[in-house]
Structures are given as structure tokens and as C-alpha cells.
Design a protein around this motif. Structure first.
Motif, PDB file in Angstrom:
ATOM      1  N   LEU A   1       9.719   4.729 -22.244  1.00  0.00           N
ATOM      2  CA  LEU A   1      10.488   3.685 -22.911  1.00  0.00           C
ATOM      3  C   LEU A   1      10.223   3.681 -24.410  1.00  0.00           C
ATOM      4  CD1 LEU A   1      10.098   0.802 -20.308  1.00  0.00           C
ATOM      5  CD2 LEU A   1      12.077   2.276 -20.682  1.00  0.00           C
ATOM      6  N   LEU A   2       8.970   3.924 -24.818  1.00  0.00           N
ATOM      7  CA  LEU A   2       8.667   3.990 -26.242  1.00  0.00           C
ATOM      8  C   LEU A   2       9.326   5.195 -26.895  1.00  0.00           C
ATOM      9  CD1 LEU A   2       4.890   2.972 -26.222  1.00  0.00           C
ATOM     10  CD2 LEU A   2       6.840   1.584 -26.926  1.00  0.00           C
ATOM     11  N   ASP A   3       9.506   6.268 -26.128  1.00  0.00           N
ATOM     12  CA  ASP A   3      10.186   7.456 -26.655  1.00  0.00           C
ATOM     13  C   ASP A   3      11.696   7.302 -26.684  1.00  0.00           C
ATOM     14  OD1 ASP A   3       7.794   8.713 -27.018  1.00  0.00           O
ATOM     15  OD2 ASP A   3       7.882   9.890 -25.171  1.00  0.00           O
ATOM     16  N   GLY A   4      12.210   6.194 -26.144  1.00  0.00           N
ATOM     17  CA  GLY A   4      13.649   5.991 -26.111  1.00  0.00           C
ATOM     18  C   GLY A   4      14.353   6.767 -25.023  1.00  0.00           C
ATOM     19  N   ARG A   5      13.616   7.208 -24.010  1.00  0.00           N
ATOM     20  CA  ARG A   5      14.237   7.948 -22.913  1.00  0.00           C
ATOM     21  C   ARG A   5      14.979   6.981 -21.984  1.00  0.00           C
ATOM     22  NH1 ARG A   5      11.598  13.033 -20.674  1.00  0.00           N
ATOM     23  NH2 ARG A   5      10.572  14.019 -22.445  1.00  0.00           N
ATOM     24  N   ARG A   6      16.016   7.503 -21.361  1.00  0.00           N
ATOM     25  CA  ARG A   6      16.666   6.762 -20.278  1.00  0.00           C
ATOM     26  C   ARG A   6      15.814   6.923 -19.033  1.00  0.00           C
ATOM     27  NH1 ARG A   6      23.111   8.273 -20.864  1.00  0.00           N
ATOM     28  NH2 ARG A   6      23.382   7.509 -23.024  1.00  0.00           N
ATOM     29  N   LEU A   7      15.365   5.819 -18.499  1.00  0.00           N
ATOM     30  CA  LEU A   7      14.369   5.846 -17.428  1.00  0.00           C
ATOM     31  C   LEU A   7      14.916   5.175 -16.177  1.00  0.00           C
ATOM     32  CD1 LEU A   7      11.434   6.425 -16.493  1.00  0.00           C
ATOM     33  CD2 LEU A   7      10.836   4.155 -17.373  1.00  0.00           C
ATOM     34  N   GLN A   8      14.705   5.838 -15.045  1.00  0.00           N
ATOM     35  CA  GLN A   8      14.926   5.230 -13.733  1.00  0.00           C
ATOM     36  C   GLN A   8      13.596   5.242 -13.005  1.00  0.00           C
ATOM     37  OE1 GLN A   8      17.388   7.325 -10.890  1.00  0.00           O
ATOM     38  NE2 GLN A   8      17.991   5.426  -9.878  1.00  0.00           N
ATOM     39  N   ALA A   9      13.025   4.072 -12.794  1.00  0.00           N
ATOM     40  CA  ALA A   9      11.709   3.939 -12.171  1.00  0.00           C
ATOM     41  C   ALA A   9      11.884   3.412 -10.751  1.00  0.00           C
ATOM     42  CB  ALA A   9      10.819   2.998 -12.981  1.00  0.00           C
ATOM     43  N   LEU A  10      11.348   4.136  -9.782  1.00  0.00           N
ATOM     44  CA  LEU A  10      11.453   3.783  -8.365  1.00  0.00           C
ATOM     45  C   LEU A  10      10.068   3.478  -7.824  1.00  0.00           C
ATOM     46  CD1 LEU A  10      13.961   6.543  -7.184  1.00  0.00           C
ATOM     47  CD2 LEU A  10      14.475   4.213  -7.925  1.00  0.00           C
ATOM     48  N   ALA A  11       9.948   2.358  -7.103  1.00  0.00           N
ATOM     49  CA  ALA A  11       8.672   1.934  -6.532  1.00  0.00           C
ATOM     50  C   ALA A  11       8.961   1.135  -5.270  1.00  0.00           C
ATOM     51  CB  ALA A  11       7.880   1.094  -7.537  1.00  0.00           C
ATOM     52  N   PRO A  12       7.936   0.905  -4.424  1.00  0.00           N
ATOM     53  CA  PRO A  12       8.160   0.113  -3.204  1.00  0.00           C
ATOM     54  C   PRO A  12       8.516  -1.320  -3.531  1.00  0.00           C
ATOM     55  CG  PRO A  12       5.828   0.572  -3.509  1.00  0.00           C
ATOM     56  CD  PRO A  12       6.564   1.422  -4.486  1.00  0.00           C
ATOM     57  N   GLU A  13       9.416  -1.875  -2.747  1.00  0.00           N
ATOM     58  CA  GLU A  13       9.839  -3.263  -2.900  1.00  0.00           C
ATOM     59  C   GLU A  13       8.697  -4.178  -2.461  1.00  0.00           C
ATOM     60  OE1 GLU A  13      11.547  -6.617  -3.676  1.00  0.00           O
ATOM     61  OE2 GLU A  13      12.690  -4.776  -4.029  1.00  0.00           O
ATOM     62  N   PRO A  14       8.230  -5.109  -3.330  1.00  0.00           N
ATOM     63  CA  PRO A  14       7.062  -5.919  -2.965  1.00  0.00           C
ATOM     64  C   PRO A  14       7.335  -7.002  -1.936  1.00  0.00           C
ATOM     65  CG  PRO A  14       7.880  -6.538  -5.121  1.00  0.00           C
ATOM     66  CD  PRO A  14       8.684  -5.338  -4.689  1.00  0.00           C
ATOM     67  N   ASP A  15       8.576  -7.498  -1.844  1.00  0.00           N
ATOM     68  CA  ASP A  15       8.858  -8.652  -0.992  1.00  0.00           C
ATOM     69  C   ASP A  15       9.706  -8.309   0.231  1.00  0.00           C
ATOM     70  OD1 ASP A  15       7.466 -10.316  -2.757  1.00  0.00           O
ATOM     71  OD2 ASP A  15       9.224 -10.475  -4.045  1.00  0.00           O
ATOM     72  N   ASP A  16      10.750  -7.556   0.038  1.00  0.00           N
ATOM     73  CA  ASP A  16      11.687  -7.265   1.125  1.00  0.00           C
ATOM     74  C   ASP A  16      11.152  -6.106   1.955  1.00  0.00           C
ATOM     75  OD1 ASP A  16      13.773  -6.995   2.808  1.00  0.00           O
ATOM     76  OD2 ASP A  16      15.293  -6.603   1.287  1.00  0.00           O
ATOM     77  N   LEU A  17      10.853  -6.363   3.232  1.00  0.00           N
ATOM     78  CA  LEU A  17      10.300  -5.328   4.087  1.00  0.00           C
ATOM     79  C   LEU A  17      11.348  -4.298   4.494  1.00  0.00           C
ATOM     80  CD1 LEU A  17       8.008  -7.476   6.409  1.00  0.00           C
ATOM     81  CD2 LEU A  17       7.378  -6.216   4.356  1.00  0.00           C
ATOM     82  N   ASP A  18      12.611  -4.657   4.441  1.00  0.00           N
ATOM     83  CA  ASP A  18      13.654  -3.718   4.853  1.00  0.00           C
ATOM     84  C   ASP A  18      14.007  -2.732   3.739  1.00  0.00           C
ATOM     85  OD1 ASP A  18      13.795  -4.956   7.324  1.00  0.00           O
ATOM     86  OD2 ASP A  18      15.273  -6.406   6.645  1.00  0.00           O
TER      87      ASP A  18
END
Length: 415
Positions: free
Chosen positions: A291-308
Motif C-alpha cells: 500500500l505504501l508503494d501504491g500497488r493495487r492490492l487484493q488481500a485474502l484472509a479467513p473470515e473472522p466471524d462468518d463460519l460459512d
């Protein structure tokens, strides 16, 4: 003579007792709620003693009844008093990093015309509550309570509500008044300063302007004097005529900088919770650098609340919102289909996967049988029990890290 019609007197209506009955019910409900579990047990014991005294006539049962009723009445009298108070909370830092400290200032003011009684101030902090004594406040008087907060672990905790309570020393009666609501306190993962990412920068005429100056591209930057060896096609003749010397064009490089950052959120990929925390720290540090480099970023991580929904896309508008989302990341106990690195979104220039020591790190499983047409992949494995290691293959950089401090040297030596 004018005659005035005499109006009949209005019939007297009986005073409705609905309001008074509702008021009595409300006061009775508030009184019952102020009785603690210990107080309710005492009231039940006194009632049983009274019921048993009627047929038996035992004086011991009468004494128990009077003792229980007296203690409850004394507790009720000791809890009476003005609990109206205004509270304001302020933090010198709205967000903390793991291991950081902050000072919480709680200002309590008596806005009424009556003095408040002595009591205790309760501040809910996550699953616990911090208690502090509060002296009696005269009208308009203020009192400050300063608390030191230490962020021991990553997460999003509720700060508040702030309550004021009063009661007896035995804990039979507890009158409680809520002074403020709750607010969120974000404890960010540790991050480390990283050098600019060079991996995944590809020349693309449909990309975005990047740092640096090049001699040939589409995004015009400035003019400079001619140097031996420059292409005469880049001479700007109008500026040359004005300056009286040859001037050539300079351009900003147009680069494709879309980065896909993936965190392996499956708990089975990690030996323990500390290893998962290291992976989150690597993930957060890389995301902030992008983000500091100005890149277009798509960050994927586990959903903390929704189990589905096992995987979610984190907000990447700025580093703060990204770190706020990283504070809530939790490992998924169930297995799920991880993103296929070979099916990266269109125009992705770099894919970064952060996993654990037990995660799948085979290049064939990550990229398929062929790397043709797929973006470069950087695989980082968090392993607290291993020595740092770096392996490079065409289209794939694989590294094993045992601490967050191993990440900057890796990026400084990136291909």
C-alpha cells in the motif's frame, strides 16, 4: 337583557392509576436487578426460615429470618444515593500494536445540583472489568482516573461501557448505572519496515505510472539536455528551438503492479498459535509495504466471524484500515478450498502466499504443471523451529522465516 346559557359542570373523572402502577413496577424491577446472586440467596434463605418458623415456632428460624431481612435492608440503605455522573474516555493512541502501551484517561463530572455518593467505577475491557474507587463529587466537580493499558495480544476488544456502582460491603446489593457506551480498540499485529518491493513489476502500457525515470514509455515526465547515444526520435524540437540546444523527452515507467496477497488461514497448516501469529505479522507487513508503494492490492484472509465464508477480501484503502482488519483475523479450524495460485485474477503481476510450517509448499501444487502465463509467486512459510532458508526457481521464490526480522533481508535480496 342577554341570556347566557349555563354550561353543565364537567363530570369528575377518576384519576388513572396506570402510570403509577407502571412506575411502581419499574422501581420494583430496578430494585430486584440491584440484588446480586448472593443477595437473592440470602432473601430465599430468610423466606424459608420464615415459612419454617410458622409451624415449628423455633426461635433460631425467627432469628435467621430477621438477620437475613436486616442485612438486605442495610445493604439497600447503603446503596442509596445519587449515581448521576457524566463520563468521558480518551486514549492517547486510538490503536495499539502488540507489545505497545497507552494511557487511558477517564474524566468523571457531576452535572447535577446534588452531590454524588462514593462508589466504584467499572470499565469493561474485553472479557474483564477494571474497577477503581470514585470519591463523592460536589455539583460541577470533576475527577480523573488514569489507567495504563498494555497490548499483550492481537485482537479487537470492546473498551467499555463505563459503569458506576454502589452497594454494601458484603455484596448483597449492587446498584449500577451505565455512564458511557462501548467502543472498539484495535490491537494491530507487529509489523516491520520493509524496502520497496521490486518483484512483480512488469512493463505494461495499460499499467500505472511507477517510480523512476525511463527513456521510452507513454507517461511523459520532463525534458533533459541531449546526451551522446540518445535516440534522435526522442528529441523535442519545439523545446530545442526555444532553448537553443537539443532537448530529449523523459518518461515515467508504466508498470503493472496488481498484487494478490493470501494468508493461509487453515489451523492445520500451523504447529501452534505463535506460528500463526508470525504468519499474520508477515502478512500485515507485506500488505502495508504494498500500500505504501501504491500497488493495487487484493488481500485474502479467513473470515473472522462468518463460519460459512472461509475467505474474505480485506479492505485495502489505506494501511490503517488494512491493519484494523488484520487485528480480527482468526485461524479456521475447518478445512476449506484455498485460492488456486494458477487462477490469479486477470492482470495480476505478483502473488504472495503466507503459510505455516505444515502448509503445502510444493511448487506443483501451488502453480500447476506449468508456470507459463502465471504471475510470479512468492511463498513465505512461518516456521519457528527452522533456520531461515531461501530457494528460487523460475517464477517462484520460496522462503522459510523463523522471525519477523528475517523479512527485510529477504526483500533486499529479491530477484
Amino acid at each position: 337583557m342577554t341570556a347566557f346559557a349555563r354550561r353543565p359542570a364537567p363530570e369528575a373523572r377518576p384519576v388513572s392509576s396506570t402510570g403509577s402502577i407502571q412506575g411502581l413496577r419499574s422501581r420494583a424491577a430496578d430494585l430486584w436487578q440491584s440484588v446480586t446472586a448472593l443477595g437473592r440467596a440470602m432473601a430465599l434463605a430468610a423466606l424459608l426460615c420464615a415459612l419454617a418458623f410458622v409451624p415449628t415456632g423455633w426461635r433460631e428460624l425467627l432469628a435467621g429470618t430477621l438477620l437475613g431481612a436486616g442485612m438486605l435492608l442495610l445493604g439497600l440503605l447503603m446503596s442509596l444515593g445519587n449515581l448521576s455522573c457524566n463520563a468521558e474516555t480518551s486514549l492517547d493512541q486510538g490503536r495499539l500494536e502488540v507489545g505497545g502501551q497507552a494511557e487511558l484517561v477517564l474524566v468523571l463530572t457531576n452535572p447535577g445540583s446534588r452531590s454524588t455518593r462514593r462508589g466504584r467505577i467499572g470499565l469493561a475491557l474485553g472479557q474483564g472489568t477494571i474497577m477503581a474507587p470514585l470519591p463523592a463529587l460536589t455539583p460541577g466537580q470533576s475527577h480523573q482516573i488514569r489507567l495504563k493499558l498494555e497490548a499483550r495480544s492481537r485482537g479487537v476488544i470492546d473498551l467499555g461501557p463505563v459503569t458506576m456502582e454502589a452497594g454494601d460491603p458484603l455484596g448483597l446489593i449492587r446498584r449500577r448505572r451505565i455512564l458511557t457506551g462501548a467502543r472498539k480498540l484495535y490491537i494491530h499485529p507487529r509489523t516491520v519496515a520493509l524496502p520497496p518491493l521490486e518483484a512483480g513489476l512488469e512493463r505494461d502500457l495499460e499499467g500505472d505510472p511507477g517510480p523512476g525515470i525511463v527513456d521510452d514509455d507513454l507517461e511523459f515526465h520532463a525534458l533533459r539536455p541531449y546526451a551522446p547515444g540518445d535516440d534522435m526520435k526522442r528529441v523535442h524540437w519545439l523545446s530545442t528551438a526555444r532553448a537553443g540546444t537539443l532537448m530529449v523527452r523523459q518518461y515515467e515507467p508504466t508498470l503493472r503492479t496488481r498484487t494478490e496477497l493470501i494468508l493461509d488461514g487453515q489451523a492445520a497448516s500451523y504447529r501452534n498459535a505463535d506460528e500463526f501469529e508470525l504468519a499474520v505479522e508477515l502478512f500485515a507487513s507485506l500488505g502495508c509495504r504494498c500500500l505504501l508503494d501504491g500497488r493495487r492490492l487484493q488481500a485474502l484472509a479467513p473470515e473472522p466471524d462468518d463460519l460459512d465464508a472461509h475467505v474474505t477480501t480485506l479492505p485495502t484503502e489505506d494501511p490503517r484500515s488494512f491493519l484494523d482488519a488484520c487485528s480480527a483475523i482468526r485461524p479456521s479450524q475447518d478445512s476449506y478450498d484455498k485460492p488456486d495460485l494458477a487462477d490469479a485474477p486477470e492482470r495480476t503481476s505478483l502473488t504472495i502466499l503466507v503459510t505455516g510450517s505444515l502448509g503445502d509448499r510444493q511448487p506443483s501444487a501451488l502453480m500447476g504443471e506449468s508456470v507459463q502465463g502465471t504471475p510470479p509467486v512468492m511463498l513465505l512459510a512461518a516456521d519457528l523451529d527452522a533456520q531461515p532458508d531461501l530457494q528460487m526457481q523460475p517464477g517462484l521464490v520460496s522462503a522459510v522465516l523463523d522471525s519477523l526480522q528475517d523479512l527485510p533481508p529477504l526483500l533486499e535480496n529479491q530477484p
